[in-house]
Write a protein that holds these residues in place. Structure first.
Motif, PDB file in Angstrom:
ATOM      1  N   ALA A   1       0.827  -1.207   0.000  1.00 32.77           N
ATOM      2  CA  ALA A   1       0.000   0.000   0.000  1.00 32.77           C
ATOM      3  C   ALA A   1       0.866   1.264   0.000  1.00 32.77           C
ATOM      4  CB  ALA A   1      -0.912  -0.004   1.216  1.00 32.77           C
ATOM      5  N   THR A   2       1.971   1.222   0.723  1.00 30.40           N
ATOM      6  CA  THR A   2       2.845   2.390   0.790  1.00 30.40           C
ATOM      7  C   THR A   2       3.406   2.721  -0.583  1.00 30.40           C
ATOM      8  OG1 THR A   2       3.494   1.589   2.966  1.00 30.40           O
ATOM      9  CG2 THR A   2       4.790   3.397   2.046  1.00 30.40           C
ATOM     10  N   THR A   3       3.818   1.666  -1.285  1.00 26.88           N
ATOM     11  CA  THR A   3       4.345   1.859  -2.633  1.00 26.88           C
ATOM     12  C   THR A   3       3.273   2.436  -3.540  1.00 26.88           C
ATOM     13  OG1 THR A   3       5.676  -0.112  -2.273  1.00 26.88           O
ATOM     14  CG2 THR A   3       5.567   0.709  -4.526  1.00 26.88           C
ATOM     15  N   ALA A   4       2.044   1.902  -3.390  1.00 29.02           N
ATOM     16  CA  ALA A   4       0.939   2.369  -4.231  1.00 29.02           C
ATOM     17  C   ALA A   4       0.654   3.843  -3.977  1.00 29.02           C
ATOM     18  CB  ALA A   4      -0.305   1.529  -3.956  1.00 29.02           C
ATOM     19  N   ILE A   5       0.644   4.224  -2.692  1.00 29.41           N
ATOM     20  CA  ILE A   5       0.374   5.626  -2.356  1.00 29.41           C
ATOM     21  C   ILE A   5       1.480   6.525  -2.899  1.00 29.41           C
ATOM     22  CG2 ILE A   5       0.196   7.256  -0.434  1.00 29.41           C
ATOM     23  CD1 ILE A   5      -1.176   4.918   1.125  1.00 29.41           C
ATOM     24  N   ALA A   6       2.723   6.068  -2.736  1.00 32.80           N
ATOM     25  CA  ALA A   6       3.858   6.851  -3.243  1.00 32.80           C
ATOM     26  C   ALA A   6       3.767   7.005  -4.757  1.00 32.80           C
ATOM     27  CB  ALA A   6       5.171   6.177  -2.846  1.00 32.80           C
ATOM     28  N   GLY A   7       3.389   5.912  -5.415  1.00 33.14           N
ATOM     29  CA  GLY A   7       3.244   5.953  -6.878  1.00 33.14           C
ATOM     30  C   GLY A   7       2.157   6.918  -7.298  1.00 33.14           C
TER      31      GLY A   7
END
Lengths: 103, 192
Positions: free
Chosen positions: B119-125
């Motif tokens: 989820a963190t990666t998705a939000i950062a993306g």
């Protein structure tokens, strides 16, 4: 000559990624072909090329307008036409006269 | 986005379109439709407008196919020149609509790169995409056109110059400024 380095490539890649969204080429083609057929010049090509007005609607307007003008009632009939439009019984006065005769 | 067509194939397609062959138009759309749609959508900041402009672009191709001259420009260059002009027209019209109080509700669908379930990666993306999109939207119109033609349509400097009806030098300047501004807007923390 413009220099193109890794940073430029990275920016271009970011722009390319940001531009992505789902597209549907099949739907696009269908939409284009549908509009293309709507815009088919047909009989009134000179007038409808590039217009979004469908030729049948244009033809109806062309034919109906002279007919309306030709059959527009003279002032003496205007009351009768108004009566018809408003739902008054046709030849009401004549019917009334007949009744009077009977009485 | 694949925009380069095998030259002779595309020219042959144009000849068939000029002869009134709808199947050839459908083939050209399959070849170039995605690129034109993405380009127009990002130019206008609106997916619905982008698709509408893409449709209008291919309609014009259909009507003007006979006037295409392969000695003057590649098919893709000609296509993007039409799309660019239509985008400019649409931007003007949208400005009038906005002036009259009409607001657009449609917006681009955010699509994240498929880079993992985290989820963190998705939000950062998502944040990074939003930053790039905001940066593109904030560019002056000609810089935005140039960078989108380079990055999304993958046209070369000479082709962009033909598309935008300007010189190679002017296009190079526009690209340098656009990339510099985007770098400044997005920031170094994004690895750019």
């Amino acid at each position: 000559m413009m220099e193109y380095d890794a940073k430029d490539a990275a920016i271009d890649a970011a722009v390319r990624a940001a531009a992505q969204h789902p597209t549907d080429e099949g739907r696009l083609a269908q939409g284009v072909l549908r509009r293309l057929r709507q815009d088919d010049p047909g009989l009134f090509g000179l007038f409808t090329q590039g217009w979004r007005l469908a030729p049948p609607a244009f033809a109806i307007v062309l034919i109906a307008t002279p007919l309306i003008i030709a059959f527009l009632p003279p002032p003496s009939q205007e009351d009768m036409v108004a009566g018809l439009i408003l739902g008054a019984p046709m030849f009401a006065e004549l019917a009334l006269d007949d009744d009077e005769v009977i009485e | 986005v694949q925009c380069d067509e095998p030259g002779q194939d595309a020219v042959h397609l144009m000849a068939r379109i000029a002869a009134g062959e709808e199947a050839a138009l459908a083939q050209l759309i399959a070849l170039q439709g995605r690129g034109v749609t993405l380009f127009a959508a990002r130019m206008l900041g609106n997916a619905a407008d982008g698709e509408d402009v893409a449709q209008e672009t291919f309609l014009r191709v259909w009507r003007r196919a006979a006037s295409y001259d392969p000695t003057r420009a590649k098919v893709s260059t000609w296509l993007y020149a039409i799309a660019t002009n239509l985008c400019i027209d649409r931007q003007r019209r949208n400005r009038v609509w906005r002036f009259l109080g009409h607001t657009d509700v449609a917006d681009l669908v955010d699509v994240l790169p498929d880079d993992g379930p985290d989820a963190t990666t998705a939000i950062a993306g998502r944040q990074r995409l939003a930053a790039v999109r905001a940066g593109i939207a904030a560019l002056p119109a000609r810089q935005r056109t140039a960078i989108l033609l380079a990055a999304v349509a993958e046209l070369g400097v000479s082709e962009i110059a033909v598309t935008m009806a300007t010189s190679r030098g002017a296009v190079e300047q526009l690209l340098v400024r656009a990339r510099r501004k985007l770098r400044d807007d997005i920031g170094d923390d994004d690895g750019i």
